[in-house]
Motif scaffolding. Structure first.
Motif, PDB file in Angstrom:
ATOM      1  N   THR A 121     106.203  23.046 -41.366  1.00 38.28           N
ATOM      2  CA  THR A 121     106.071  24.267 -42.142  1.00 38.28           C
ATOM      3  C   THR A 121     107.363  25.040 -41.940  1.00 38.28           C
ATOM      4  O   THR A 121     107.783  25.288 -40.815  1.00 38.28           O
ATOM      5  CB  THR A 121     104.860  25.091 -41.671  1.00 38.28           C
ATOM      6  OG1 THR A 121     103.684  24.296 -41.846  1.00 38.28           O
ATOM      7  CG2 THR A 121     104.725  26.367 -42.475  1.00 38.28           C
ATOM      8  N   THR A 122     108.012  25.359 -43.044  1.00 36.55           N
ATOM      9  CA  THR A 122     109.343  25.953 -42.980  1.00 36.55           C
ATOM     10  C   THR A 122     109.501  26.954 -44.116  1.00 36.55           C
ATOM     11  O   THR A 122     108.538  27.274 -44.806  1.00 36.55           O
ATOM     12  CB  THR A 122     110.425  24.842 -43.069  1.00 36.55           C
ATOM     13  OG1 THR A 122     111.715  25.425 -42.925  1.00 36.55           O
ATOM     14  CG2 THR A 122     110.346  24.081 -44.380  1.00 36.55           C
ATOM     15  N   ARG A 123     110.717  27.416 -44.303  1.00 35.15           N
ATOM     16  CA  ARG A 123     111.018  28.268 -45.448  1.00 35.15           C
ATOM     17  C   ARG A 123     111.896  27.472 -46.394  1.00 35.15           C
ATOM     18  O   ARG A 123     112.864  26.837 -45.979  1.00 35.15           O
ATOM     19  CB  ARG A 123     111.694  29.562 -45.000  1.00 35.15           C
ATOM     20  CG  ARG A 123     110.737  30.406 -44.161  1.00 35.15           C
ATOM     21  CD  ARG A 123     111.141  31.830 -44.005  1.00 35.15           C
ATOM     22  NE  ARG A 123     111.002  32.676 -45.174  1.00 35.15           N
ATOM     23  CZ  ARG A 123     109.848  33.128 -45.671  1.00 35.15           C
ATOM     24  NH1 ARG A 123     108.716  32.774 -45.114  1.00 35.15           N
ATOM     25  NH2 ARG A 123     109.833  33.933 -46.707  1.00 35.15           N
ATOM     26  N   SER A 129     113.376  30.661 -49.745  1.00 35.52           N
ATOM     27  CA  SER A 129     112.949  31.924 -49.124  1.00 35.52           C
ATOM     28  C   SER A 129     111.435  32.096 -49.067  1.00 35.52           C
ATOM     29  O   SER A 129     110.939  33.192 -48.830  1.00 35.52           O
ATOM     30  CB  SER A 129     113.568  33.132 -49.856  1.00 35.52           C
ATOM     31  OG  SER A 129     114.969  33.038 -49.822  1.00 35.52           O
ATOM     32  N   LEU A 130     110.690  31.027 -49.272  1.00 35.22           N
ATOM     33  CA  LEU A 130     109.227  31.080 -49.229  1.00 35.22           C
ATOM     34  C   LEU A 130     108.699  30.117 -48.180  1.00 35.22           C
ATOM     35  O   LEU A 130     109.325  29.103 -47.860  1.00 35.22           O
ATOM     36  CB  LEU A 130     108.640  30.679 -50.587  1.00 35.22           C
ATOM     37  CG  LEU A 130     109.008  31.542 -51.787  1.00 35.22           C
ATOM     38  CD1 LEU A 130     108.512  30.886 -53.065  1.00 35.22           C
ATOM     39  CD2 LEU A 130     108.431  32.939 -51.640  1.00 35.22           C
ATOM     40  N   SER A 131     107.514  30.402 -47.671  1.00 34.87           N
ATOM     41  CA  SER A 131     106.854  29.480 -46.758  1.00 34.87           C
ATOM     42  C   SER A 131     106.450  28.225 -47.526  1.00 34.87           C
ATOM     43  O   SER A 131     105.922  28.299 -48.639  1.00 34.87           O
ATOM     44  CB  SER A 131     105.616  30.150 -46.157  1.00 34.87           C
ATOM     45  OG  SER A 131     104.950  29.257 -45.302  1.00 34.87           O
ATOM     46  N   ALA A 132     106.723  27.073 -46.936  1.00 41.23           N
ATOM     47  CA  ALA A 132     106.407  25.802 -47.595  1.00 41.23           C
ATOM     48  C   ALA A 132     106.119  24.742 -46.549  1.00 41.23           C
ATOM     49  O   ALA A 132     106.588  24.827 -45.413  1.00 41.23           O
ATOM     50  CB  ALA A 132     107.572  25.360 -48.475  1.00 41.23           C
ATOM     51  N   CYS A 141     116.737  24.776 -47.027  1.00 41.16           N
ATOM     52  CA  CYS A 141     115.805  24.620 -45.913  1.00 41.16           C
ATOM     53  C   CYS A 141     116.582  24.679 -44.607  1.00 41.16           C
ATOM     54  O   CYS A 141     117.646  24.088 -44.492  1.00 41.16           O
ATOM     55  CB  CYS A 141     115.103  23.272 -46.068  1.00 41.16           C
ATOM     56  SG  CYS A 141     113.954  22.880 -44.784  1.00 41.16           S
ATOM     57  N   PHE A 154     103.645  24.540 -51.805  1.00 42.56           N
ATOM     58  CA  PHE A 154     103.751  25.995 -51.788  1.00 42.56           C
ATOM     59  C   PHE A 154     102.402  26.611 -52.123  1.00 42.56           C
ATOM     60  O   PHE A 154     101.565  25.987 -52.776  1.00 42.56           O
ATOM     61  CB  PHE A 154     104.749  26.485 -52.845  1.00 42.56           C
ATOM     62  CG  PHE A 154     106.171  26.077 -52.613  1.00 42.56           C
ATOM     63  CD1 PHE A 154     107.030  26.893 -51.891  1.00 42.56           C
ATOM     64  CD2 PHE A 154     106.659  24.890 -53.133  1.00 42.56           C
ATOM     65  CE1 PHE A 154     108.348  26.531 -51.687  1.00 42.56           C
ATOM     66  CE2 PHE A 154     107.977  24.519 -52.937  1.00 42.56           C
ATOM     67  CZ  PHE A 154     108.824  25.338 -52.207  1.00 42.56           C
ATOM     68  N   ASP A 155     102.245  27.870 -51.755  1.00 40.91           N
ATOM     69  CA  ASP A 155     101.095  28.641 -52.197  1.00 40.91           C
ATOM     70  C   ASP A 155     101.139  28.750 -53.720  1.00 40.91           C
ATOM     71  O   ASP A 155     102.193  28.970 -54.311  1.00 40.91           O
ATOM     72  CB  ASP A 155     101.142  30.037 -51.557  1.00 40.91           C
ATOM     73  CG  ASP A 155      99.926  30.853 -51.877  1.00 40.91           C
ATOM     74  OD1 ASP A 155      99.861  31.391 -53.007  1.00 40.91           O
ATOM     75  OD2 ASP A 155      99.047  30.965 -51.010  1.00 40.91           O
ATOM     76  N   ARG A 163      97.233  25.427 -53.464  1.00 41.97           N
ATOM     77  CA  ARG A 163      98.558  24.854 -53.282  1.00 41.97           C
ATOM     78  C   ARG A 163      99.020  24.153 -54.561  1.00 41.97           C
ATOM     79  O   ARG A 163      98.222  23.673 -55.344  1.00 41.97           O
ATOM     80  CB  ARG A 163      98.567  23.801 -52.170  1.00 41.97           C
ATOM     81  CG  ARG A 163      98.061  24.231 -50.819  1.00 41.97           C
ATOM     82  CD  ARG A 163      99.113  24.982 -50.040  1.00 41.97           C
ATOM     83  NE  ARG A 163      98.830  25.073 -48.627  1.00 41.97           N
ATOM     84  CZ  ARG A 163      97.916  25.836 -48.077  1.00 41.97           C
ATOM     85  NH1 ARG A 163      97.117  26.542 -48.834  1.00 41.97           N
ATOM     86  NH2 ARG A 163      97.760  25.903 -46.771  1.00 41.97           N
TER      87      ARG A 163
END
Length: 197
Positions: free
Chosen positions: A151-153, A156-159, A135, A173-174, A117
């Motif tokens: 945990t949301t987007r 446009s990414l998972s976060a 968001c 973020f990843d 992360r």
């Protein structure tokens, strides 16, 4: 044996220091230095699991979409039966060992995920406005108050989004998305830099 050096921040590798970290009177966005992060999985309905985690970390498991903390550890609800434990990098091994010892005979898992992360700190009077642009969560304090997590987007990414304190948000973020996220932040924060020009 090769001696490895832990990363502290990644942003200088991907974006110019003249544009990031962002520092304006109303919005500040900085990368958080690497911290210890442990994924803790177990059933909230299992009182032995809950007690063992509390004893190992000195803090109770949070309710859904919440965080709990003490001076050394922040526990964040990451989903049903899953939590993230944030601690100083220097303490991650101690807490990992404490959790694994406490949960040894229980239906639970502890995984070190620190290097997977990267985190951002978003502060300032325009922090909520900036976060809400990208968001889908209603981050009005009445709906997403201090010490809430989701945990949301984002972009446009998972976060993972945490409302840490007033006008202060944490985003995780990843690590694989670090370059995209940093360049996206620089572009999307342009209007806030223009406001101070």
């Amino acid at each position: 044996m090769v001696s490895l050096i832990a990363r502290s921040t990644l942003s200088p590798q991907y974006v110019d220091e003249s544009v990031f970290p962002l520092q304006t009177p109303t919005l500040q966005i900085t990368e958080l230095p690497l911290s210890g992060i442990l994924r803790v999985q177990g059933r909230l309905s299992d009182q032995a699991f809950c007690s063992a985690v509390a004893e190992a970390l000195g803090v109770q498991l949070p309710a859904a979409q919440r965080t709990t903390e003490n001076a050394d550890v922040t526990l964040v609800w990451a989903g049903p039966n899953e939590y993230l434990c944030f601690c100083a990098l220097a303490n991650e091994e101690r807490y990992e060992n404490a959790l694994k010892t406490a949960l040894k005979a229980k239906f639970a898992a502890v995984t070190l995920v620190s290097d997977s992360r990267f985190g951002l700190l978003i502060t300032g009077s325009n922090a909520a406005a900036f976060v809400s642009q990208s968001c889908s969560i209603d981050i009005d304090p009445a709906s997403f108050g201090i010490r809430q997590a989701a945990t949301t987007r984002f972009a446009s990414l998972s976060a993972m989004l945490i409302h840490h304190s007033e006008n202060e948000y944490l985003l995780y973020f990843d690590i694989g998305y670090v370059e995209y996220v940093l360049k996206w932040l620089v572009e999307e924060s342009e209007e806030f830099r223009e406001d101070t020009a």
